[in-house]
Enzyme design. Structure first.
Site, mmCIF file in Angstrom:
data_model
loop_
_atom_site.group_PDB
_atom_site.id
_atom_site.type_symbol
_atom_site.label_atom_id
_atom_site.label_comp_id
_atom_site.label_asym_id
_atom_site.label_seq_id
_atom_site.Cartn_x
_atom_site.Cartn_y
_atom_site.Cartn_z
ATOM 1 N NE ARG A 146 4.918 4.149 -5.509
ATOM 2 C CZ ARG A 146 5.199 2.978 -6.098
ATOM 3 N NH1 ARG A 146 5.674 1.978 -5.366
ATOM 4 N NH2 ARG A 146 5.026 2.825 -7.385
ATOM 5 N N PRO A 171 -5.048 7.055 -4.179
ATOM 6 C CG PRO A 171 -4.220 8.779 -5.503
ATOM 7 C CD PRO A 171 -4.467 7.302 -5.500
ATOM 8 C CD GLU A 181 -4.374 0.597 13.035
ATOM 9 O OE1 GLU A 181 -5.064 0.872 14.031
ATOM 10 O OE2 GLU A 181 -4.500 -0.458 12.390
#
Ligand code: FES
Ligand code: FES
Lengths: 162, 704
Positions: B593, B597, B670
């Site tokens: 999720r 954004p 990462e």
């Protein structure tokens, strides 16, 4: 060998963000350290002290310079504008607002330098294309890699100023 | 308000950062703060035979010159259990406790003075005589050994035999250079003692552990050290450990009885806060004619220091990325007289993926198969190494979305077959993945009668947007507008948080924030349209607070959780000049999720920029005579600048991994760096027909 002793303190007045700031400084103090350590204007960042990263960019008489590459003593009488002097009456400068809107930052450490550089860029008329913006913003490193959004922010500020 | 999660909210700390109001470690200036300059060793190994500090001591403004000759012996109270950010084998460097020199650049003296200029001038006056010893300063010359911590070798099936029997094989060596984090903010520590209590304003990714480490050094109760760090100017792993300069700050402040500031110079950062180790890797792949892998051997050899054993997850991609019955991985270390390497964004995984994904590209060539088809042919339906199902995996969607947006189908298979004017054009792709971890974490939430809330956790925000995402999570649960919620972090006075690294913050602190907010609502009985003001009035109080501590359950025993991605890169190569440009990168990601954004996209964009640096620019130039990095500055250690960056596109596959945690987020710092370098390297091959297996891919490498 007896090394020459450094010169004693000097007195000078800097003009920063429109205010006269009298100072007594070690003659070796850079403009950057004078701003950060003596005037507590820590918005101007220190990234390398070698003129290689742009984090310390300020405006001198309207032009962008690197505050780590000049001594404070050389700037008496000049009009210095730092990131703290950009927002007028609490309202963000259009370039500042555009950086927030386009997320042209992550950690924020390069950001004041990017913004000061961008403000000068607009004045220099170097915002004709995205490639031109990229080229003339390349003295300001961003290790977080916010370049895409930095270009978008400057593009917007330039379009709105046009 | 409810529904804050998933919205593209502007960074809540944006205004503070664009106005210069955000304060980073070095910018906290207690009254009467003094300045510290360090003296670094100039030999890589030996002993300090003599020190002459007379001139430095007499220099203007100098308050103290601290060396091993006059520094107190510090307790360095041993740990029952080493902090997870420190290597489990070896001893961290101790500060000014003896004459031994273990690497070039090791701090051997500190000068405390009234101003920075005075401190630096005096530091230059310190005279040092060394009894130098023979040092190991080359990778080839270092002792190669298995990690003492274990985990040097893993086997599944019989890879060597399967490789011998394979219809098609590739077998090659890939070299990854020593790289430096080079966050824009230099590490800095301000130290202030009040009696036996110490406050540190320190650049760190983990305030809680920073305090504990320094308490151990000075033999103090853990709660006597407070660490404050509201903003981190990037770190990418350099702020995980508590490095020697933090101890130096505390020690200097104690000795002079005044607060001090230690600010590392850019050059000092190359020997003070770790680095991504030089790593050489062999990857051998065996496959059937239809592309199905039958054998995978991945061996990595990485440098570490002579005094600590730093190991990385370089080989985990080999074990889980593809379906393959026979897998052998072998990890080896080379001890060198250098400072200890450390984790740098996507530690190990990015390094390992570079080799694995280039090898997959080589295999595709050997099979005359499309590189994307080859990945799909070997799609891992479960984690075969741990024999667990994925908690979620939308990698197929990533491949599809990325390929479509990029226009992968326009790729002409043969190398050197695509051109744009004078430039050769290449398309390359790679898979990305990164393990999703979760740790225990705490948070508190307080609601006030004026309808605002304050939420706290000793977490950190080095740039991903912790402030913003946590504010969203809290606003969502508390059903408040975002601007009524204030999230505080970066202070050991707040509820405990885990390390801000390994992309675990969202899954760990996020779930704690969620739980704390749910707890305060439950305590108030707030619901059914009743305002907080009414609920508080009924309780007869003006505020209500709840604290939550959350821990992962047994989900990691039942599921394997990873973030995934598919990277597609276009390069243009000028064969006459050796110039490589990257006009486009498309990355499609499955990170579970997405809480925000906007900041999530920024994270991935930043990862692409970092990956481009890894592919084409970054490396420490090493001088084996002195055991030193020669290009320890931003003019010569190249990082991407604005003009290096073309069009970057980020796509997110829909995802919501509630099996992994109640927020559904898998973490995404990462993963953004993963797969970028091999996608670019593979595109360079496609453009030129030349396989370059050593990073970075420089002009001269392309030209030779
Ligand atoms: S600090 Fe001035 S250019 Fe880097
Ligand atoms: S925003 Fe972190 S360096 Fe630019």
């Amino acid at each position: 060998m007896e090394l020459p002793r450094p010169r004693r303190d000097i007195e000078l007045t800097l003009r920063v963000n429109g205010a006269e700031r009298p100072l007594t400084l070690d003659a070796r103090t850079t403009l950057l350290d004078a701003l950060r350590d003596h005037l507590h204007l820590t918005g101007t960042k220190k990234g390398c002290e070698l003129g290689q990263c742009g984090a310390c960019t300020v405006l001198r008489d309207g032009r962008r310079i690197k505050a780590c590459l000049t001594l404070a003593a050389m700037q008496a009488g000049a009009e210095i504008v730092t990131i703290e002097g950009l927002a007028a009456d609490g309202a963000l400068h259009p370039v500042q607002a555009a950086f927030v809107e386009h997320d042209g930052l992550q950690c924020g450490y390069c950001t004041p330098g990017q913004i000061m550089s961008a403000v000068a860029l607009l004045r220099e008329g170097r915002t004709g294309s995205d490639d031109e913006i990229r080229e003339f913003m390349s003295g300001n490193l961003c290790r977080c890699g916010a370049y895409t959004n930095i270009v978008a922010a400057i593009r917007q500020a330039a379009d709105r100023a046009a | 308000m409810s529904g804050s999660i998933g919205r593209p909210v502007s960074r809540v700390d944006g205004p503070a950062k664009v106005t210069g109001a955000a304060r980073y470690a070095a910018e906290f200036a207690p009254v009467d703060v003094l300045h510290v300059a360090l003296v670094g060793s100039t030999v890589p190994k030996g002993r300090i035979a003599a020190l002459d500090t007379r001139a430095a001591q007499k220099a203007a403004g100098v308050r103290a010159v601290i060396t091993h000759l006059n520094a107190p012996r510090l307790p360095y109270r041993p740990f029952d259990e080493r902090p997870e950010v420190d290597p489990s084998v070896g001893e961290p460097l101790r500060v000014f406790q003896g004459p031994e020199v273990r690497f070039s650049g090791q701090p051997i003296a500190a000068v405390v003075a009234d101003t920075l200029a005075q401190a630096r001038h005096a530091a230059a006056l310190v005279g040092v005589t060394y009894a130098a010893q023979a040092a190991t300063t080359t990778f080839e010359g270092g002792r190669r050994r298995a990690p003492k911590a274990g985990g040097g070798e893993t086997r599944r099936g019989a890879a060597v035999q399967a490789l011998g029997n394979a219809a098609v094989t590739v077998d090659a060596v890939y070299v990854h250079p020593r790289e430096h984090h080079n966050a824009m903010e230099p590490h800095a520590t301000v130290a202030l003692w009040e009696g036996e209590r110490l406050t540190l304003w320190d650049k760190t990714q983990w305030v809680n552990n920073d305090a504990v480490e320094i308490a151990h050094v000075f033999g103090l109760p853990d709660d006597h050290v407070r660490v404050i760090c509201p903003y981190v100017g990037g770190a990418f792993g350099s702020g995980l450990r508590t490095w020697p300069h933090v101890t130096i700050a505390a020690l200097a402040a104690r000795l002079v009885g005044r607060p001090v500031r230690v600010e590392l110079t850019r050059r000092e950062l190359y020997t003070s806060v770790g680095f991504r180790p030089h790593t050489e890797q062999r990857v051998a792949l065996g496959a059937r004619r239809d592309g199905r892998l039958t054998a995978l051997i991945h061996e990595a050899t990485a440098q570490t220091s002579a005094y600590e054993e730093h190991t990385e997850e370089t080989l985990s991609p080999a074990r889980v990325t593809y379906a393959c019955p026979n897998v052998l991985t072998r990890y080896r270390l080379v001890e060198m007289d250098v400072n200890t390497p450390t984790h740098m964004r996507a530690p190990g995984v990015a390094t390992g993926l570079f080799a694995l994904e280039c090898a997959m590209d080589e295999l595709a060539v050997a099979l005359d198969m499309d590189p994307l088809e080859l990945r799909l042919a070997n799609y891992a339906e479960r984690n075969e190494e741990d024999d667990l199902p994925w908690s979620s995996k939308e990698l197929r969607a990533c491949y599809r979305m990325g390929a479509e947006r990029f226009g992968w189908s326009r790729r002409a298979p043969a190398p050197r077959s695509m051109r744009a004017g004078a430039w050769l054009v290449g398309y390359g792709m790679a898979t990305a993945l990164y393990p999703a971890y979760r740790s225990e974490a705490s948070a508190s939430a307080t609601v006030f009668a004026d309808g605002t809330a304050s939420v706290r956790s000793a977490a950190s925000d080095m740039g991903p947007g912790t402030y913003t995402a946590m504010t969203q999570v809290a606003a969502d649960v508390l059903e408040l507008p975002l601007d009524r919620v204030r999230f505080e972090l970066g202070d050991t006075a707040l509820p405990k948080a885990p390390v801000h690294g390994g992309s675990i913050t969202m899954a760990s602190v996020g779930t704690a924030v969620q739980a704390a907010c749910e707890a305060v609502r439950a305590k108030l009985g707030a619901a059914n349209g009743r305002s907080y003001a009414e609920a508080l009035r009924e309780h007869g109080v003006d505020r209500m607070e709840a604290t939550a501590h959350v821990e992962p359950g047994d989900e990691s025993k039942r599921f394997s959780s990873w973030a995934f991605g598919a990277l597609f890169a276009e390069v243009r190569v000028d064969v006459d000049l050796g110039i490589v440009r990257v006009p486009r990168i498309v990355g499609a990601y499955d990170v579970g999720r997405v809480v925000n954004p906007t900041t999530a996209r920024s994270q991935c964009l930043g990862g692409m920029v970092g990956g481009l640096g890894m592919a084409l620019l970054e490396q420490a130039d090493w001088d084996p005579r002195f055991g030193r990095v020669m290009n320890a500055n931003f003019a010569e250690y190249l990082v991407p600048v604005n003009a290096d960056i073309g069009e970057l596109q980020v796509l997110f596959a829909p995802g919501d991994d509630r099996r992994f945690n109640p927020l559904g987020a898998k973490g995404l710092a990462e993963i953004g760096l993963c797969g970028v370098a091999p996608a670019i390297a593979n595109a360079v091959y496609h453009a030129t027909g030349r396989r370059l297996r050593t990073l970075p891919i420089t002009l001269e490498a392309v030209l030779v």
